[in-house]
Design an enzyme around this catalytic site. Sequence first.
Site, PDB file in Angstrom:
ATOM      1  CB  SER A  41      -0.985   0.085   1.263  1.00 35.14           C
ATOM      2  OG  SER A  41      -0.593   0.230   2.349  1.00 35.14           O
ATOM      3  CE  LYS A  84      -3.340   1.606   4.643  1.00 37.12           C
ATOM      4  NZ  LYS A  84      -2.826   0.828   3.837  1.00 37.12           N
TER       5      LYS A  84
END
Length: 154
Positions: A41, A84
């Site tokens: 990610s 993230k």
Amino acid sequence: MTLLKFVGKTCGFVGYVFQYACVTHCTFEYLGDFVMCSGPSMEPTLESNNILFTEHLSPRMQRLRRGDIVIAKSPSNPRQNICKRVTALPGDKVRGQFPRRSQVVPRGHVWLEGDNTSNSSDSRVYGPVPIGLVRSRVVCRVWPLDKISSLTEY
């Protein structure tokens, strides 16, 4: 060596070990620690098996900024940590899953997204993330050695 001397030295050694264990625990719990990033990610910024040094003070003092890379508990699976980027702070307007649907990040939350938008489960899926789930802010990559770099500026 008498038994009393042996017991005294042993207790002294155990005391030092206990002290250092406490200092180490407090350092890793409250100041910073090392984290291994896994999954696609955050590619190309971070790759699987990169080891990162993180600090715990920014999230605790609510001093996160847009662009910071953070480690947080996953809102959908509390046993899992996620890595993230903070893309919106409380009060910011963000675009949701549907192009015409937007929302405001509520107070006490942040909007987290992976850099690899086509292969990331992030706030676009589970919505704003409570700041209380943010564990630390990434300072730098320390492994692999040929890719050591600061990650505090985006």
